[in-house]
Scaffold this active site. Structure first.
Site, PDB file in Angstrom:
ATOM      1  N   CYS A   1      -1.322   3.861  -6.226  1.00  0.00           N
ATOM      2  CA  CYS A   1      -2.153   3.170  -5.221  1.00  0.00           C
ATOM      3  C   CYS A   1      -2.368   1.766  -5.766  1.00  0.00           C
ATOM      4  CB  CYS A   1      -3.489   3.888  -5.054  1.00  0.00           C
ATOM      5  SG  CYS A   1      -4.728   2.932  -4.142  1.00  0.00           S
TER       6      CYS A   1
ATOM      7  N   CYS B   1       0.861  -1.178   0.000  1.00  0.00           N
ATOM      8  CA  CYS B   1       0.000   0.000   0.000  1.00  0.00           C
ATOM      9  C   CYS B   1       0.897   1.227   0.000  1.00  0.00           C
ATOM     10  CB  CYS B   1      -0.851  -0.029   1.269  1.00  0.00           C
ATOM     11  SG  CYS B   1      -1.738   1.493   1.563  1.00  0.00           S
TER      12      CYS B   1
HETATM   13  N1  DGL Z   1      -4.120   0.450  -1.736  1.00  0.00           N
HETATM   14  C1  DGL Z   1      -3.638   1.516  -0.929  1.00  0.00           C
HETATM   15  C2  DGL Z   1      -2.581   2.352  -1.581  1.00  0.00           C
HETATM   16  O1  DGL Z   1      -1.775   1.800  -2.323  1.00  0.00           O
HETATM   17  C3  DGL Z   1      -4.629   2.282  -0.083  1.00  0.00           C
HETATM   18  C4  DGL Z   1      -5.920   2.704  -0.659  1.00  0.00           C
HETATM   19  C5  DGL Z   1      -6.804   3.274   0.430  1.00  0.00           C
HETATM   20  O2  DGL Z   1      -7.197   2.488   1.293  1.00  0.00           O
HETATM   21  O3  DGL Z   1      -7.049   4.488   0.420  1.00  0.00           O
HETATM   22  O4  DGL Z   1      -2.448   3.525  -1.354  1.00  0.00           O
END
Ligand code: DGL
Length: 232
Positions: free
Chosen positions: A194, A71
């Site tokens: 993301c 993430c």
């Molecule tokens: N998948 C995550 C990222 O790469 C987080 C997305 C979220 O929960 O806002 O930032």
């Protein structure tokens, strides 16, 4: 066998896990999909650190020696503090692939990321360190996009995304249309900052047919494999 913990605010990080698995077959994987706290990108730094610390404790209790933060938001905001507080764990982070994009001849680069990632100091540091004089880099915060994806995507048992239903496609395309309405120039490169956005790469590509779309997944997989080989 090396135990590798991976977490994200839901399904986005499976795109990272799938890439790691192509390089590292001989490992035991624990994936924590923290969808009840999605979206991470709209939490304060303090709220997010509390959530992330809990995930790390859980994965540590499951025996993980390496933890992949699949993430971008949790990485740019929390990885330094996690490294200080858990010196016994090897953390691998996921950052927007801004460096990779600036190493090309691209003049116009569009970075899509959560509001939290866009605002973070680390993202701005990546720009300052890598942007070339003739490059124009736009950071586009995408509020609501990660949770829209989380609520509309389904995965097969092998963690590959299933084809979108017509209803899910409509919801996602409407969201993208709103987010992209002020993007005037077709970017040479779009950075998916993301991990959730990698799940809808074909939908993003349909708005910008000639843009190259990249993410940081291969780099994260190579780093995880290198650390695993060192420790094994
Ligand atoms: N998948 C995550 C990222 O790469 C987080 C997305 C979220 O929960 O806002 O930032």
């Amino acid at each position: 066998m090396m135990k590798i913990g991976i977490f994200d605010s839901g399904m986005g990080g499976t795109t990272i896990m799938n890439t790691i698995k192509t390089l590292l077959k001989e490992a035991e994987y624990f994936y924590l999909a923290d969808s009840k706290n999605c979206p991470y990108g709209e939490k304060t730094n303090e709220e997010l650190y509390k959530i992330v610390r809990k995930n790390v404790e859980t994965l540590k209790n499951w025996g993980a020696k390496i933890i992949v933060i699949a993430c971008n938001t949790a990485t740019v905001k929390c990885i330094s503090t996690l490294r200080q507080n858990y010196p016994e764990i090897e953390f691998v982070g996921t950052e927007p692939a801004i460096k990779l994009a600036t190493e090309t001849k691209a003049k116009n680069i569009l970075v899509l990321a959560t509001p939290g990632t866009v605002k973070s100091e680390r993202t701005h540091q990546l720009l300052t360190e890598n942007q070339k004089k003739d490059q124009n880099i736009t950071l586009l915060p995408c509020p609501g996009l990660a949770d829209t994806i989380e609520n509309n995507i389904q995965l097969a048992p092998d963690h590959q995304p299933l084809p979108l239903t017509k209803a899910a496609k409509d919801v996602i395309n409407n969201k993208l249309r709103t987010l992209f309405q002020d993007v005037e120039t077709t970017p040479d490169i779009i950075v998916l900052g993301c991990t959730h956005y990698s799940l809808i790469k074909p939908e993003i590509q349909s708005f910008f047919k000639t843009s190259q779309i990249i993410d940081g997944n291969s780099g994260v997989a190579r780093r995880t494999a290198a650390i695993t080989n060192q420790l094994s």
